[in-house]
Design a protein around this motif. Sequence first.
Motif, mmCIF file in Angstrom:
data_model
loop_
_atom_site.group_PDB
_atom_site.id
_atom_site.type_symbol
_atom_site.label_atom_id
_atom_site.label_comp_id
_atom_site.label_asym_id
_atom_site.label_seq_id
_atom_site.Cartn_x
_atom_site.Cartn_y
_atom_site.Cartn_z
ATOM 1 N N MET A 219 -1.000 15.547 8.683
ATOM 2 C CA MET A 219 -1.514 14.282 9.211
ATOM 3 C C MET A 219 -2.474 13.690 8.193
ATOM 4 N N LYS A 220 -2.303 12.391 7.867
ATOM 5 C CA LYS A 220 -3.135 11.783 6.828
ATOM 6 C C LYS A 220 -3.382 10.312 7.130
ATOM 7 N N PRO A 221 -4.509 9.785 6.650
ATOM 8 C CA PRO A 221 -4.787 8.360 6.857
ATOM 9 C C PRO A 221 -3.736 7.507 6.162
ATOM 10 N N LEU A 222 -3.393 6.405 6.765
ATOM 11 C CA LEU A 222 -2.355 5.544 6.204
ATOM 12 C C LEU A 222 -2.812 4.905 4.893
ATOM 13 N N HIS A 223 -4.111 4.695 4.744
ATOM 14 C CA HIS A 223 -4.613 4.045 3.533
ATOM 15 C C HIS A 223 -5.590 4.926 2.774
ATOM 16 N N GLY A 224 -5.423 6.239 2.875
ATOM 17 C CA GLY A 224 -6.261 7.163 2.116
ATOM 18 C C GLY A 224 -5.776 7.296 0.689
ATOM 19 N N ASN A 225 -6.496 8.093 -0.103
ATOM 20 C CA ASN A 225 -6.098 8.310 -1.498
ATOM 21 C C ASN A 225 -6.661 9.639 -1.979
ATOM 22 N N GLY A 226 -6.061 10.145 -3.053
ATOM 23 C CA GLY A 226 -6.589 11.334 -3.707
ATOM 24 C C GLY A 226 -6.546 12.602 -2.872
ATOM 25 N N GLY A 227 -5.688 12.644 -1.840
ATOM 26 C CA GLY A 227 -5.598 13.834 -1.013
ATOM 27 C C GLY A 227 -6.725 13.982 -0.015
ATOM 28 N N LYS A 228 -7.554 12.956 0.139
ATOM 29 C CA LYS A 228 -8.697 13.045 1.055
ATOM 30 C C LYS A 228 -8.227 12.931 2.514
ATOM 31 N N LEU B 181 10.477 11.910 -1.300
ATOM 32 C CA LEU B 181 9.552 10.869 -1.736
ATOM 33 C C LEU B 181 8.479 10.691 -0.665
ATOM 34 N N THR B 182 7.198 10.838 -1.056
ATOM 35 C CA THR B 182 6.123 10.741 -0.064
ATOM 36 C C THR B 182 5.208 9.549 -0.283
ATOM 37 N N GLU B 183 5.048 9.080 -1.521
ATOM 38 C CA GLU B 183 4.175 7.933 -1.770
ATOM 39 C C GLU B 183 4.676 7.145 -2.975
ATOM 40 N N ILE B 184 4.375 5.832 -2.966
ATOM 41 C CA ILE B 184 4.583 4.968 -4.125
ATOM 42 C C ILE B 184 3.220 4.365 -4.447
ATOM 43 N N ASN B 185 2.560 4.873 -5.469
ATOM 44 C CA ASN B 185 1.189 4.503 -5.788
ATOM 45 C C ASN B 185 1.161 3.286 -6.707
ATOM 46 N N VAL B 186 0.582 2.178 -6.197
ATOM 47 C CA VAL B 186 0.542 0.933 -6.967
ATOM 48 C C VAL B 186 -0.881 0.412 -7.170
ATOM 49 N N THR B 187 -1.847 0.943 -6.419
ATOM 50 C CA THR B 187 -3.206 0.390 -6.491
ATOM 51 C C THR B 187 -3.912 0.819 -7.772
ATOM 52 N N SER B 188 -4.017 2.124 -7.992
ATOM 53 C CA SER B 188 -4.670 2.622 -9.205
ATOM 54 C C SER B 188 -4.042 3.961 -9.588
ATOM 55 N N PRO B 189 -2.767 3.936 -10.018
ATOM 56 C CA PRO B 189 -2.057 5.197 -10.295
ATOM 57 C C PRO B 189 -2.742 5.998 -11.400
ATOM 58 N N THR B 190 -2.524 7.317 -11.355
ATOM 59 C CA THR B 190 -3.076 8.227 -12.353
ATOM 60 C C THR B 190 -1.962 9.101 -12.913
ATOM 61 N N PRO C 217 0.838 -1.205 0.000
ATOM 62 C CA PRO C 217 0.000 0.000 0.000
ATOM 63 C C PRO C 217 0.872 1.254 0.000
ATOM 64 N N GLU C 218 0.358 2.301 -0.626
ATOM 65 C CA GLU C 218 1.121 3.496 -0.972
ATOM 66 C C GLU C 218 2.000 4.046 0.154
ATOM 67 N N LYS C 219 1.399 4.234 1.313
ATOM 68 C CA LYS C 219 2.125 4.896 2.404
ATOM 69 C C LYS C 219 2.838 3.906 3.323
ATOM 70 N N VAL C 220 2.767 2.615 2.979
ATOM 71 C CA VAL C 220 3.511 1.598 3.725
ATOM 72 C C VAL C 220 4.734 1.148 2.920
ATOM 73 N N PHE C 221 4.561 0.904 1.634
ATOM 74 C CA PHE C 221 5.675 0.509 0.768
ATOM 75 C C PHE C 221 6.783 1.558 0.796
ATOM 76 N N VAL C 222 6.402 2.827 0.833
ATOM 77 C CA VAL C 222 7.400 3.895 0.809
ATOM 78 C C VAL C 222 8.309 3.852 2.038
ATOM 79 N N LEU C 223 7.856 3.217 3.116
ATOM 80 C CA LEU C 223 8.683 3.130 4.326
ATOM 81 C C LEU C 223 9.927 2.275 4.110
ATOM 82 N N ASP C 224 9.941 1.496 3.018
ATOM 83 C CA ASP C 224 11.134 0.709 2.690
ATOM 84 C C ASP C 224 12.275 1.586 2.164
ATOM 85 N N PHE C 225 11.982 2.864 1.905
ATOM 86 C CA PHE C 225 12.992 3.757 1.322
ATOM 87 C C PHE C 225 13.110 5.032 2.159
#
Length: 334
Positions: free
Chosen positions: A174-183, A294-303, A132-140
């Motif tokens: 502050m943002k949800p760990l599994h949010g998307n689209g800036g929500k 680097l803040t996110e790595i989007n893999v679910t439904s990138p745009t 997930p976007e904000k978890v995968f990025v923690l590897d870097f």
Amino acid sequence: MSLRVAVQMDPLHSINVAGDSTFHLMLSAQARGYSLWYYDVGSLAWTSTGEGPGTLTAWAAPVTVRRPASAGESHYTLGEFATIDLVDDIDVVLMRQDPPFDLGYITGAHLLEKLKGRTLVINDPEQVRNCPEKVFVLDFPQFMPPTLVARRIEDVRDFQAKMVAQGLPGDLVMKPLHGNGGKAVFRITADGANLGALVEVFGQMWKEPYMVQPFLPDVAKGDKRIVLIDGEVAGAINRRPGAGEFRSNLAVGGSAEKTELTPREAEICAVLAPELRKRGLVFVGIDVIGGHWLTEINVTSPTGIVAIDRFDGVDCGGLIWDAIARRHTAMVAG
């Protein structure tokens, strides 16, 4: 070779055809002569008789897409819905529904994983589930701004104090760990006046921890979306916040502009590339603030591919289908 493609996506009638990346990919596939089916993740059904690997089906309809020539014209035509076998009837499943990254999303990925080695799923559902976007990025972490993932208000206050001690202004995001689209992305001022209320709201809305980072003033200059296709940089856009906003996501009013990669961004992409290829993450969008963080790595439904094509004159859709076709050929060859 013509491919039979099933697109797992959000309702077709609700998409914004002017900038939707899934619609762009469907048009590109159709132009190649690929046949398309449309279905919702909720229609997936796995059946076993006790013999063999089991059968995964979807309630799907053949679909034709087009850019409307006039106002009021539909952008798609659906055939009759029927149950299709995602092995016997389909070569490629395009997993493109938007988050939330909840148990429904995760279960859909588990079911699609049952197709491994028989039908190609893009992006690889096992890795989508694991990254997930904000978890995968923690590897870097070497490329990230200072970051906290936690639930306790005491941890947030301690993190804020550390940022001030390092000479940073003290404002946080502050943002949800599994949010998307800036929500549901909030800015917390240095005095922490709204911190307690936000922690209460986040605690009621989400069971998982949330992410906290220092507010980066460079976000006013834009938040860069870089698209990588099978690990290779296809292009980038810079997204600037709208008036009165600090969020630059296009979904919340940000605007896109042409851009180029900084040396730091090129380094980030070079480090990520082999990991993305190894994981079967063919279409990825990373977010970088200020040419550095680097803040996110989007893999679910990138745009972002529609704007990149417009500014850079590339064909991201074609490049993505080239990569998919190569992987499908390799899978069939064993």
